[in-house]
Design an enzyme around this catalytic site. Sequence first.
Site, mmCIF file in Angstrom:
data_model
loop_
_atom_site.group_PDB
_atom_site.id
_atom_site.type_symbol
_atom_site.label_atom_id
_atom_site.label_comp_id
_atom_site.label_asym_id
_atom_site.label_seq_id
_atom_site.Cartn_x
_atom_site.Cartn_y
_atom_site.Cartn_z
ATOM 1 N N GLY A 45 0.841 -1.182 0.000
ATOM 2 C CA GLY A 45 0.000 0.000 0.000
ATOM 3 C C GLY A 45 0.879 1.235 0.000
ATOM 4 C CD GLN A 50 3.245 5.822 2.842
ATOM 5 O OE1 GLN A 50 2.318 5.234 2.317
ATOM 6 N NE2 GLN A 50 4.229 5.183 3.446
ATOM 7 C CB CYS A 107 4.905 2.327 7.637
ATOM 8 S SG CYS A 107 4.421 3.816 6.756
ATOM 9 C CG LEU A 108 6.548 1.106 1.647
ATOM 10 C CD1 LEU A 108 6.083 1.388 0.228
ATOM 11 C CD2 LEU A 108 7.627 0.032 1.662
ATOM 12 C CG HIS A 149 -0.836 1.083 7.332
ATOM 13 N ND1 HIS A 149 0.041 0.777 8.342
ATOM 14 C CD2 HIS A 149 -0.149 1.895 6.464
ATOM 15 C CE1 HIS A 149 1.200 1.379 8.103
ATOM 16 N NE2 HIS A 149 1.120 2.056 6.970
ATOM 17 C CD GLU A 150 -1.207 2.362 2.722
ATOM 18 O OE1 GLU A 150 -0.817 3.535 2.566
ATOM 19 O OE2 GLU A 150 -0.433 1.452 3.078
ATOM 20 C CG HIS A 153 -0.043 6.716 5.466
ATOM 21 N ND1 HIS A 153 1.044 7.240 6.111
ATOM 22 C CD2 HIS A 153 0.238 5.407 5.274
ATOM 23 C CE1 HIS A 153 1.946 6.286 6.306
ATOM 24 N NE2 HIS A 153 1.482 5.165 5.811
HETATM 25 NI NI NI Z 1 2.404 3.284 5.865
#
Ligand code: NI
Length: 198
Positions: A45, A50, A107-108, A149-150, A153
């Site tokens: 995701g 991000q 998380c990236l 999760h997304e 963000h």
């Molecule tokens: Ni994330």
Amino acid sequence: MILPIVAYGDPVLKKEAEEIDKDYPNLSQLIEDMFETMYEASGVGLAAPQIGRSIRMFIVDGSPFAEKDEDEEEDPRAKDMEDFKKVFINPIIEEELGAEWGFAEGCLSIPKIREEVIRKEKVRMTYYDENWNFHEEEFDGYKARIIQHEYDHIEGVLFTDHLSVLKKRLLTKRLANISQGVVNVDYKMKFPAIKKGR
Ligand code: NI
């Protein structure tokens, strides 16, 4: 084009993102770039903040969750994950339902850290897809987990915000290091607090 993923500590990750409309410039190119960026980083995701855009959009591809060994028992939470590739524009989570369960999220923007986060098992939501078709849909299992999760963000929330004070305190140094680029990562990132002269 692969875009740099902004690291923990960048203010864009703490901002509530803005809705977009059909006139948003170069949207299809942006979506394409986000998929390329996500795949390059082996993510499931990626939310627009991000990559530095404070807009209410995220993409998912849950297919890595569908991969399993042949003799492994089917995980009901991974059902239909192989087809779970989607774009969510201006999504609204209307309701979260079901039992709470814990899952170690990553998380990236926060590389090399995984911690258990408790969330409900189901979401009921509305969103537009990349063709501006409107959807009202329910998701559960790992699909719901990735969406939650997304979605966080675009609300300016990170998974670390869900951790206990104690757990977060134990991560303070590692999180500060990530902000400063002191982390070994094999995809392109933008660090908010790189010290001069390094
Ligand atoms: Ni994330």
